[in-house]
Design a protein around this motif. Structure first.
Motif: not given
Length: 256
Positions: A93-95, A196-200
Motif C-alpha cells: 500500500x502507498x506511503x 477510493x481506488x481499487x486496492x489491487x
C-alpha cells in the motif's frame, strides 16, 4: 517511540521521540518496520502517512553510539531474501511522507522510502553522511538522484548543506509545500483519495512504476503493454468497475 493512529482508511505512523528530534535507534527502526508491516497487512488500511512528532521529522540515526547502531541495524536485515526499501520494509500500500521539520541523513532516507512527500513550510532536508564519515545504506544514492537529479544530489551529499522546503519543492524532492498546520490534513486527504481506488490495482501500479519508471528504451514500452494486457485478461473486475464508474465520473467533473 513509534505511534500509530487510524483516520478511517489511513494509518498515521509517527516517529515519536521529540526530545531527541526523533533520532532513530536500531530498536526504533525495528519497531517502525513492525508497525508498517502490520498496517500493510490490515485490509482496512489503504494508505500510510509517515511523519515525525514536532519539531522534527527525523534527525537521522542516534549519534550517541553510531557504530553500534549501524551494526544493530545490519543484523536486523530480513533473512528471507527480501530487500527492504531503504530503512523500512517493502509495502503493498502507498506511503505518503509528511515532512514536518528537519529530515536529516537517515531521516532523509526514511522519507525517501515513501512513495512521495508533502512538506510543511518548516521542513528542511540534509544529507550529512560525508560530514559524519559514514556511507549511506538506506537508499540515499538511489532515490535522491532519481528525484532531484545527480548533480543536485551530489551537491547535497558532498556539502551536507540544508535545503529549505521551497527549494525542495522547486527541485522535485517534495510534491507540495503547505502551511505547517495543514500538513497532516493534506497528507491524510491524499491518503483518502488513494483509498477510493481499487486496492489491487493500486498495488500493481506501484509495481509497474518501480519496474519501469526509470527506463526509456523501446522494450520498456512493450513491457508496459504486456503488463497491461495480462492484467486485463486475468485480473480486471468489470463488475467492480461498473459499481465505481458513476463516482469516478462525478469526482473528475468536480475537480475540473
Amino acid at each position: 517511540m513509534i505511534t500509530r493512529e487510524l483516520d478511517g482508511p489511513v494509518a498515521i505512523v509517527i516517529v515519536d521521540r521529540p526530545e531527541a528530534r526523533n533520532a532513530l535507534t536500531a530498536a526504533m527502526i525495528s519497531d517502525l518496520g513492525t508497525v508498517l508491516s502490520e498496517a500493510d497487512a490490515d485490509p482496512s488500511v489503504r494508505a500510510v502517512v509517515l511523519t515525525g512528532r514536532d519539531p522534527a521529522f527525523c534527525a537521522g540515526l542516534d549519534l550517541k553510539d553510531l557504530a553500534r547502531t549501524y551494526r544493530d541495524i545490519s543484523s536486523q536485515q530480513p533473512q528471507d531474501g527480501t530487500a527492504p526499501r531503504g530503512l523500512v520494509p517493502r509495502s503493498t500500500i502507498p506511503r505518503i511522507g509528511a515532512v514536518n521539520g528537519a529530515a536529516v541523513t537517515g531521516g532523509l532516507e526514511l522519507a525517501l522510502g515513501c512513495d512521495f512527500l508533502i512538506a510543511s513550510e518548516r521542513a528542511t532536508f540534509a544529507d550529512t553522511h560525508a560530514r559524519v564519515g559514514v556511507m549511506p545504506a538506506g537508499g540515499m544514492t538511489i532515490r535522491l538522484p532519481q528525484l532531484i537529479g545527480i548533480n543536485r544530489a551530489r551537491q547535497m551529499s558532498l556539502t551536507g548543506d540544508f535545503v529549505d522546503a521551497a527549494t525542495a519543492g522547486a527541485w522535485g524532492l517534495v510534491n507540495e509545500v503547505v502551511p505547517h498546520a495543514d500538513l497532516l490534513p493534506r497528507a491524510t486527504e491524499l491518503g483518502r483519495a488513494i483509498a477510493e481506488s481499487d486496492r489491487e490495482t493500486v498495488t500493481e501500479l506501484r509495481r509497474m512504476y518501480e519496474a519501469l519508471a526509470f527506463r526509456a528504451d523501446e522494450e520498456a514500452y512493450r513491457e508496459e503493454a504486456r503488463w497491461s494486457a495480462q492484467w486485463m485478461r486475468e485480473r480486471f473486475d468489470e463488475g467492480s468497475f461498473l459499481s465505481r464508474r458513476e463516482r469516478i465520473v462525478e469526482r473528475g467533473a468536480a475537480q475540473q
